[in-house]
Design an enzyme around this catalytic site. Structure first.
Site, mmCIF file in Angstrom:
data_model
loop_
_atom_site.group_PDB
_atom_site.id
_atom_site.type_symbol
_atom_site.label_atom_id
_atom_site.label_comp_id
_atom_site.label_asym_id
_atom_site.label_seq_id
_atom_site.Cartn_x
_atom_site.Cartn_y
_atom_site.Cartn_z
ATOM 1 N N GLY A 50 0.834 -1.199 0.000
ATOM 2 C CA GLY A 50 0.000 0.000 0.000
ATOM 3 C C GLY A 50 0.862 1.240 0.000
ATOM 4 N N ALA A 51 0.492 2.216 -0.838
ATOM 5 C CA ALA A 51 1.343 3.393 -1.031
ATOM 6 C C ALA A 51 0.569 4.690 -0.837
ATOM 7 C CB ALA A 51 1.969 3.357 -2.425
ATOM 8 N N GLY A 55 1.952 5.020 4.401
ATOM 9 C CA GLY A 55 2.679 3.845 3.939
ATOM 10 C C GLY A 55 3.922 4.219 3.152
ATOM 11 N N LYS A 198 -5.946 2.286 10.178
ATOM 12 C CA LYS A 198 -6.793 2.815 11.250
ATOM 13 C C LYS A 198 -8.241 2.801 10.783
ATOM 14 C CE LYS A 198 -2.993 5.663 12.928
ATOM 15 N NZ LYS A 198 -2.436 7.007 13.127
ATOM 16 N N ALA A 237 2.076 12.358 8.130
ATOM 17 C CA ALA A 237 3.125 11.739 7.317
ATOM 18 C C ALA A 237 4.138 12.751 6.773
ATOM 19 C CB ALA A 237 2.481 10.954 6.170
ATOM 20 N N LYS A 287 -10.760 7.833 16.390
ATOM 21 C CA LYS A 287 -10.326 9.229 16.225
ATOM 22 C C LYS A 287 -10.660 9.753 14.840
ATOM 23 C CE LYS A 287 -5.567 8.206 14.852
ATOM 24 N NZ LYS A 287 -5.657 8.823 13.525
ATOM 25 N N ARG A 349 -6.498 14.169 7.562
ATOM 26 C CA ARG A 349 -7.318 14.246 6.348
ATOM 27 C C ARG A 349 -8.809 14.134 6.666
ATOM 28 N NH1 ARG A 349 -5.585 8.722 3.315
ATOM 29 N NH2 ARG A 349 -3.640 9.249 4.341
ATOM 30 N N ASN A 350 -9.155 13.432 7.761
ATOM 31 C CA ASN A 350 -10.565 13.321 8.127
ATOM 32 C C ASN A 350 -11.114 14.660 8.606
ATOM 33 O OD1 ASN A 350 -11.378 10.223 8.096
ATOM 34 N ND2 ASN A 350 -9.263 10.357 8.822
ATOM 35 N N GLN A 377 -11.043 7.412 5.909
ATOM 36 C CA GLN A 377 -11.444 6.197 6.605
ATOM 37 C C GLN A 377 -12.498 6.439 7.683
ATOM 38 O OE1 GLN A 377 -8.242 3.080 6.956
ATOM 39 N NE2 GLN A 377 -6.941 4.877 6.885
#
Length: 464
Positions: A50-51, A55, A198, A237, A287, A349-350, A377
């Site tokens: 996964g990238a 990741g 997550k 990241a 979270k 990002r969420n 996610q």
């Protein structure tokens, strides 16, 4: 409680529990190779599956630290082929390249610069796996990293890997590891897997229970639970790759978490170890749920510090309440766990997704996979936690009405997010209305209820 790493000559333990490691990267690599029984000439094979942003950065951190020891370790990353880079992204990527002299020189030296010129002009199409080899993640174009060895054939990537990093979204983990299991049937050795995912899934039959990414991997591959670990922490990241100081916890069996914590530790990225896999992995999913609401509150109140603090108090109390249903003695929401929640609500990002939805700059009809950001996610996690906690078989006593109710009835923010994101019955303003409800209990009451009652439901984790 944060574990400590065994002290050997060359290491000093400070009063805060951190370890100052005088050993260089080659010594740490040799130590892990020895633990894994690697002989001279037998490469330690590490692959990230996964990238996405995290990741890719995780693989790049390993490559920066250990990639120079080519006779001892091989570090690769797998991603699917065929994902085209659109023209707007190609143009932005060209700007990023030309703004960084070190990146520009590297691409020219590797005879790779011309293709980015052609892509900017619209004369050729770039692909995500192609730019990843040059150190660009499609979900994080503004942060170039080191070139990576990219593999697009999954069997080639994993069949003989010693250490597998799961960098997939939780929504893809089960499917990909089912495929991986086909390539491991003839293996003589058992790999070690570190999951960065997550999120959770919920299943209602035969009894309501959640499935975490590490459970998905265990059930899909048959790899023993003691060989599957979770790593998480307050990590953005791009900031970690730019050497912002950060920390994380690797959770799982003592056999592997301690040596891996030492192997992964870097001067700017401190990794502790912890035995409480369940709480950390569930909190990793929770979270993301509440980060979407945090983004909405920030956008709707023009970044009001007061409104955000009220939201923080209520959402963290709901998170604590939920973890008491899932584990008998959950890790306290403090230290790295609390920091992970804080940074995700602040900048993940969420949270960004929640802001964009509240501002009307994104539509729910666009789905939860956003160009340049990857999978949001938190959306699937909202649905999973709501469905799970709305089951009458899990009823708890309501403190005010003194009658049994589904646990979700004591989680007004989760209920509201479900109505906004999944049922689409209400707009983003509903999150503020939920916070301003005059009948809303003190967040402390919810925590006290969880701590003072026999809430623990082992069946929620598929346990008898």
């Amino acid at each position: 409680m944060v574990g400590s790493i065994e002290v050997k000559s060359g290491n000093s333990v400070y009063s805060n529990g951190s370890v100052h490691n005088h050993n260089g990267p080659e010594e740490k690599l040799d130590e892990l190779r020895h633990i894994l029984g690697k002989s001279d000439g037998d490469l330690l094979r590490i692959v990230c599956v996964g990238a996405g942003a995290w990741g890719s950065v995780f693989a790049a951190l390993l490559q920066d630290s250990y990639g120079q020891f080519r006779d001892k370790v091989q570090i690769r990353i797998w991603r699917r082929s065929g994902r085209a880079v659109d023209r707007a992204t190609a143009e932005h990527l060209f700007e990023v390249i030309n703004s960084r002299e070190d990146v520009l020189r590297r691409l020219i030296r590797r005879c790779a610069y011309l293709k980015y010129v052609e892509a900017r002009l619209g004369d050729r199409t770039l692909y995500a796996d192609e730019i990843l080899k040059d150190g660009f993640c499609l979900n994080m174009i503004d942060t170039p990293f080191c070139p990576l060895k990219v593999v697009t054939n999954l069997q080639e990537a994993v069949w003989d890997a010693d250490l597998v990093i799961n960098g997939l979204p939780s929504t893809e983990t089960r499917e990909v590891f089912k495929e991986i299991s086909k390539y491991w049937k003839e293996r003589l050795t058992v790999p070690i897997i570190i999951s960065l995912a997550k999120g959770i899934e919920a299943e209602l039959d035969p009894v309501p229970h959640i499935i975490t990414p590490t459970q998905m991997i265990n059930w899909a591959t048959g790899v023993p639970v003691e060989n599957i670990l979770y790593l998480g922490g307050p990590n953005i990241a791009s900031e970690i790759y730019n050497k912002e100081y950060a920390n994380a916890r690797i959770c799982g069996s003592e056999k592997w978490r301690k040596p891996l914590a030492k192997f992964l530790r870097q001067p700017h990225f401190i990794v502790w170890d912890n035995s409480d896999l369940v709480t950390h992995e569930v909190m990793g999913g929770l979270k993301n749920v509440y980060a979407i609401g945090a983004g909405m509150v920030a956008a709707l109140t023009n970044e009001s510090a007061t409104s955000k603090s009220v939201y923080f108090a209520h959402c963290t109390s709901e998170m604590i309440f939920i973890t008491y249903l899932l584990t008998e003695e959950p890790e306290r929401l403090a230290g790295p766990l609390l920091a992970d929640t804080y940074v995700t609500l602040l900048k993940g990002r969420n949270a960004w997704y929640g802001q964009m939805i509240a501002k009307g700059e994104l539509s729910l009809d666009m789905g939860d996979s956003i160009s340049g950001k990857g999978t949001i996610q938190g959306v699937s996690a909202v649905e999973a936690f709501y469905e799970l906690l709305s089951q009458s078989s899990l009823n708890v006593l309501h403190p005010g009405d003194n009658k049994p109710v589904a646990p979700v009835e004591l989680c007004p923010i989760l209920k509201t997010l479900y109505r906004i994101l999944i049922k689409r019955e209400q707009g983003p303003m509903a999150i503020l209305q939920a916070l301003r409800d005059e009948n809303l209990n003190d967040p402390r009451d919810r925590i006290e209820i969880a701590q003072s009652h026999a809430f623990y439901r082992p069946s929620l984790l598929g346990q008898p």
